[in-house]
Structures are given as C-alpha cells and as structure tokens.
Scaffold this motif. Structure first.
Motif, PDB file in Angstrom:
ATOM      1  N   SER A  21     -26.639 -27.335   8.695  1.00  0.00           N
ATOM      2  CA  SER A  21     -25.411 -28.047   8.990  1.00  0.00           C
ATOM      3  C   SER A  21     -24.620 -27.289  10.052  1.00  0.00           C
ATOM      4  O   SER A  21     -24.716 -26.062  10.160  1.00  0.00           O
ATOM      5  CB  SER A  21     -24.546 -28.180   7.735  1.00  0.00           C
ATOM      6  N   VAL A  23     -20.576 -27.500  11.538  1.00  0.00           N
ATOM      7  CA  VAL A  23     -19.261 -28.123  11.579  1.00  0.00           C
ATOM      8  C   VAL A  23     -18.694 -27.948  12.984  1.00  0.00           C
ATOM      9  O   VAL A  23     -18.652 -26.830  13.507  1.00  0.00           O
ATOM     10  CB  VAL A  23     -18.316 -27.497  10.543  1.00  0.00           C
ATOM     11  N   SER A  25     -15.471 -28.377  15.369  1.00  0.00           N
ATOM     12  CA  SER A  25     -14.018 -28.503  15.283  1.00  0.00           C
ATOM     13  C   SER A  25     -13.388 -28.259  16.653  1.00  0.00           C
ATOM     14  O   SER A  25     -14.037 -27.814  17.587  1.00  0.00           O
ATOM     15  CB  SER A  25     -13.457 -27.525  14.262  1.00  0.00           C
ATOM     16  N   ASP A  76     -22.532 -36.834  11.484  1.00  0.00           N
ATOM     17  CA  ASP A  76     -21.561 -37.616  10.730  1.00  0.00           C
ATOM     18  C   ASP A  76     -20.223 -37.458  11.444  1.00  0.00           C
ATOM     19  O   ASP A  76     -19.572 -36.414  11.326  1.00  0.00           O
ATOM     20  CB  ASP A  76     -21.494 -37.116   9.289  1.00  0.00           C
ATOM     21  N   ALA A  78     -17.408 -38.840  10.932  1.00  0.00           N
ATOM     22  CA  ALA A  78     -16.256 -38.761  10.029  1.00  0.00           C
ATOM     23  C   ALA A  78     -16.040 -37.337   9.523  1.00  0.00           C
ATOM     24  O   ALA A  78     -14.913 -36.922   9.260  1.00  0.00           O
ATOM     25  CB  ALA A  78     -16.443 -39.709   8.862  1.00  0.00           C
ATOM     26  N   LYS A  79     -17.127 -36.600   9.392  1.00  0.00           N
ATOM     27  CA  LYS A  79     -17.050 -35.228   8.897  1.00  0.00           C
ATOM     28  C   LYS A  79     -17.115 -34.206  10.030  1.00  0.00           C
ATOM     29  O   LYS A  79     -17.091 -32.999   9.763  1.00  0.00           O
ATOM     30  CB  LYS A  79     -18.173 -34.961   7.904  1.00  0.00           C
ATOM     31  N   ASN A  80     -17.237 -34.679  11.275  1.00  0.00           N
ATOM     32  CA  ASN A  80     -17.407 -33.768  12.418  1.00  0.00           C
ATOM     33  C   ASN A  80     -18.538 -32.788  12.158  1.00  0.00           C
ATOM     34  O   ASN A  80     -18.401 -31.567  12.355  1.00  0.00           O
ATOM     35  CB  ASN A  80     -16.109 -32.994  12.693  1.00  0.00           C
ATOM     36  N   ALA A  81     -19.650 -33.327  11.719  1.00  0.00           N
ATOM     37  CA  ALA A  81     -20.781 -32.483  11.329  1.00  0.00           C
ATOM     38  C   ALA A  81     -22.064 -32.904  12.006  1.00  0.00           C
ATOM     39  O   ALA A  81     -22.294 -34.091  12.254  1.00  0.00           O
ATOM     40  CB  ALA A  81     -20.953 -32.521   9.817  1.00  0.00           C
ATOM     41  N   TYR A  83     -26.356 -32.207  11.705  1.00  0.00           N
ATOM     42  CA  TYR A  83     -27.346 -31.760  10.731  1.00  0.00           C
ATOM     43  C   TYR A  83     -28.730 -31.647  11.372  1.00  0.00           C
ATOM     44  O   TYR A  83     -29.020 -32.313  12.374  1.00  0.00           O
ATOM     45  CB  TYR A  83     -27.436 -32.743   9.563  1.00  0.00           C
TER      46      TYR A  83
END
Length: 130
Positions: A21, A23, A25, A76, A78-81, A83
């Motif tokens: 994963s 993230v 930001s 994703d 929405a999750k700023n992720a 994978y």
C-alpha cells in the motif's frame, strides 16, 4: 506538494502473496489527483531500479513483462491510496519497493521505462524465500 508512504513489505515464501500500500498525501495531489500517474518500482541489491507497474489518472495501467499476470496495480481515490497486489511471488521479486507519483501527464510507458517520476516514497522491503 505530494508525500508518499509505503507499507506492506514482508518476508514471504515463494508462491505466496503480498499486498503493498502507498498513501498519497499533500495539497497538490488532493487538488490534481485525476492528472497524476502513480507507480511501483523496485530495486534489488546491486541492481538498477526498475519499473514494476504504473497507473494513470484515468485508470490505464502498464506492467513490466516480469510481473504481468502476477501483479495488479490499483488505486482508491477516496482513500488517496495506491496498491500493488503481488501473487505467485518468486525469489527474484525480492527488492525494496518504492511508490512514485508524477503530475506532468506523460505517457505511462515513459514513466515505466525511464523511471523519472517527480516524487518518491522511502520504500518497503519485500523478501521472497525459496
């Protein structure tokens, strides 16, 4: 401004699976995420960094030949992720895996081959034992 933090690296036996994963930001990414390409790269000891998979703002993907059919890149919003699902792992997949981002809108084949993305994470270590 864009900041990347990877996680999910581990030691696993050959044939196993891992999901990495990342993230993403930062104010710039939050505003312009739809124009960003995100990717996974890896570097094994003594070897050059190589592109693994890239996904662009519209969801187009590209993979290195060595991982096609085994790895899947996804994101994703929405999750700023970001994978990377890795299946059927091989010892040669062992490396430090890096997440990267670039908002310049270049072709994803360029990103995969030239590895010149703007922002990089610190990496997460994957070790596959035989």
């Amino acid at each position: 401004q864009v900041h990347l933090v990877e996680s999910g690296g581990a030691s696993v036996q050959a044939g196993g699976s891992l999901k990495l994963s990342c993230v993403v930001s930062g104010s710039t990414y939050s505003t312009y995420y739809s124009t960003y390409s995100l990717g996974w790269f890896r570097q094994a000891p003594g070897k050059e960094r190589e592109g693994v998979a890239i996904i662009d703002g519209t969801g187009n993907t590209i993979y290195a030949d060595s991982v096609k059919g085994r790895f899947t890149i996804s994101k994703d919003n929405a999750k700023n992720a970001l994978y990377l699902q890795m299946n059927s792992l091989k010892p040669e997949d062992s490396a430090m895996y890096y997440c990267a981002a670039d908002g310049r809108g270049y072709d994803i084949r360029w990103y995969l081959q030239l590895r010149a993305l703007e922002v990089w994470g610190q990496g997460t270590l994957v070790n596959v034992s035989s």
